[in-house]
Design an enzyme around this catalytic site. Structure first.
Site, PDB file in Angstrom:
ATOM      1  N   ASP A  98      -7.962   1.401  -8.003  1.00 51.45           N
ATOM      2  CA  ASP A  98      -8.468   2.708  -8.441  1.00 51.45           C
ATOM      3  C   ASP A  98      -8.725   2.670  -9.945  1.00 51.45           C
ATOM      4  O   ASP A  98      -7.851   2.258 -10.712  1.00 51.45           O
ATOM      5  CB  ASP A  98      -7.447   3.799  -8.105  1.00 51.45           C
ATOM      6  CG  ASP A  98      -7.213   3.916  -6.603  1.00 51.45           C
ATOM      7  OD1 ASP A  98      -8.206   3.913  -5.857  1.00 51.45           O
ATOM      8  OD2 ASP A  98      -6.047   3.983  -6.175  1.00 51.45           O
ATOM      9  N   GLU A 140       0.857  -1.196   0.000  1.00 51.29           N
ATOM     10  CA  GLU A 140       0.000   0.000   0.000  1.00 51.29           C
ATOM     11  C   GLU A 140       0.884   1.233   0.000  1.00 51.29           C
ATOM     12  O   GLU A 140       1.813   1.342   0.796  1.00 51.29           O
ATOM     13  CB  GLU A 140      -0.913  -0.031   1.243  1.00 51.29           C
ATOM     14  CG  GLU A 140      -1.674   1.236   1.540  1.00 51.29           C
ATOM     15  CD  GLU A 140      -2.538   1.729   0.365  1.00 51.29           C
ATOM     16  OE1 GLU A 140      -3.301   0.940  -0.201  1.00 51.29           O
ATOM     17  OE2 GLU A 140      -2.415   2.926   0.026  1.00 51.29           O
ATOM     18  N   THR A 158     -13.335  -7.511   0.876  1.00 54.49           N
ATOM     19  CA  THR A 158     -12.460  -6.380   1.191  1.00 54.49           C
ATOM     20  C   THR A 158     -13.346  -5.267   1.775  1.00 54.49           C
ATOM     21  O   THR A 158     -14.575  -5.326   1.693  1.00 54.49           O
ATOM     22  CB  THR A 158     -11.740  -5.866  -0.070  1.00 54.49           C
ATOM     23  OG1 THR A 158     -12.648  -5.062  -0.830  1.00 54.49           O
ATOM     24  CG2 THR A 158     -11.204  -6.998  -0.929  1.00 54.49           C
TER      25      THR A 158
HETATM   26  N1  SAM Z   1      -8.014  -3.281  -1.833  1.00 56.63           N
HETATM   27  C1  SAM Z   1      -8.706  -2.450  -0.848  1.00 56.63           C
HETATM   28  C2  SAM Z   1     -10.155  -2.796  -0.800  1.00 56.63           C
HETATM   29  O1  SAM Z   1     -10.637  -3.472  -1.716  1.00 56.63           O
HETATM   30  O2  SAM Z   1     -10.827  -2.404   0.177  1.00 56.63           O
HETATM   31  C3  SAM Z   1      -8.487  -0.953  -1.134  1.00 56.63           C
HETATM   32  C4  SAM Z   1      -9.088  -0.442  -2.418  1.00 56.63           C
HETATM   33  S1  SAM Z   1      -8.685   1.276  -2.716  1.00 56.63           S
HETATM   34  C5  SAM Z   1      -9.853   1.767  -3.917  1.00 56.63           C
HETATM   35  C6  SAM Z   1      -7.203   1.129  -3.699  1.00 56.63           C
HETATM   36  C7  SAM Z   1      -5.929   1.171  -2.852  1.00 56.63           C
HETATM   37  O3  SAM Z   1      -4.819   0.931  -3.692  1.00 56.63           O
HETATM   38  C8  SAM Z   1      -5.696   2.520  -2.186  1.00 56.63           C
HETATM   39  O4  SAM Z   1      -5.478   2.348  -0.800  1.00 56.63           O
HETATM   40  C9  SAM Z   1      -4.478   3.068  -2.906  1.00 56.63           C
HETATM   41  O5  SAM Z   1      -3.687   3.902  -2.098  1.00 56.63           O
HETATM   42  C10 SAM Z   1      -3.753   1.802  -3.310  1.00 56.63           C
HETATM   43  N2  SAM Z   1      -2.908   1.971  -4.492  1.00 56.63           N
HETATM   44  C11 SAM Z   1      -3.269   2.524  -5.669  1.00 56.63           C
HETATM   45  N3  SAM Z   1      -2.233   2.564  -6.520  1.00 56.63           N
HETATM   46  C12 SAM Z   1      -1.192   2.003  -5.857  1.00 56.63           C
HETATM   47  C13 SAM Z   1       0.164   1.770  -6.205  1.00 56.63           C
HETATM   48  N4  SAM Z   1       0.641   2.132  -7.396  1.00 56.63           N
HETATM   49  N5  SAM Z   1       0.976   1.181  -5.284  1.00 56.63           N
HETATM   50  C14 SAM Z   1       0.496   0.823  -4.071  1.00 56.63           C
HETATM   51  N6  SAM Z   1      -0.783   1.038  -3.676  1.00 56.63           N
HETATM   52  C15 SAM Z   1      -1.608   1.629  -4.557  1.00 56.63           C
END
Ligand code: SAM
Length: 213
Positions: free
Chosen positions: A118, A69, A191
């Protein structure tokens, strides 16, 4: 997902280096040394607050897990879960996935989980999507032969884009559900985002794809 900035987050991360690895580059090519047991390693990219990876680690002690993360303010919530659960087969990394090759070598990882990544809906942001071809190459470069990506999302646009991206890359589709919660799929671990969006009535899409070499 970006929570309010928490200046004490770095201190907390530093104090818990047995859970959040502070020098992941030192484990490149030898991740088994970070864990008690030598066993396959599965990673979740974009782990958020960590419910999925923590529950997976509890349910599957024969697998090692790493949750990745980028935001400190978010990963410390996952850290609290791990401190509470004290799981020997789970570690966290506070890094950006674009740098995965700095921390993992070929054959380090056997599966990548992408959950509710995302969507980056604007075309000019395509390269940021975690299922963009450059990321598929990164995952291939750190995975065993025939490694797998397991992906779920409620975002239809991102799902369709990702299926195209997987197909164009030459990945083999092994499982597909256009409505996971009504599919009879057993052992699904929700999740945080999955719970939130399915409560709103959104359908959950899920697929498993495999590299051909
Ligand atoms: N997987 C979790 C869930 O389903 O509840 C979180 C979903 S949230 C929409 C997407 C997460 O991916 C965010 O916390 C964001 O910071 C992380 N994220 C996005 N791009 C990333 C990257 N390039 N490297 C690490 N984390 C990333």
């Amino acid at each position: 997902m970006r929570l309010r900035n928490k200046p004490w987050a770095q201190e907390k991360i530093d104090q818990n280096s047995q859970y959040i690895i502070s020098t992941p580059e030192n484990y490149k090519g030898r991740w088994n040394e970070a864990f008690e047991k030598v066993q396959p390693l599965h990673i979740e990219v974009g782990t958020g607050k960590g419910r999925f990876i923590t529950e997976m680690a509890k349910a599957n002690p024969e697998i090692n897990y790493i949750g990745i993360e980028v935001y400190k303010s978010v990963i410390i919530v996952a850290l609290d879960r791990l401190i509470e659960a004290k799981l020997p087969n789970l570690k966290l990394l506070n890094v950006n996935a674009v740098d995965l090759h700095k921390y993992f070598a070929k054959n380090d990882v056997s599966r990548v989980y992408l959950n509710f990544s995302d969507p980056w809906p604007k075309t000019r942001h395509e390269k940021r999507r975690l299922t963009y071809k450059d990321f598929l190459k990164l995952y291939e470069d750190i995975m065993v032969d025939r490694g797998e990506i397991h992906f779920k999302t409620d975002n239809q646009g991102l799902f369709e884009y990702s299926l195209m991206s997987f197909s164009e890359y030459g990945l083999l589709l092994k499982y597909l559900s256009l409505d996971l919660h009504k599919s009879g799929f057993e052992g699904n671990i929700m999740t945080e985002y999955e719970e939130k969006f399915s409560e709103r009535g959104n359908r959950i899409y899920r697929c498993e794809v495999q590299y051909q070499k």
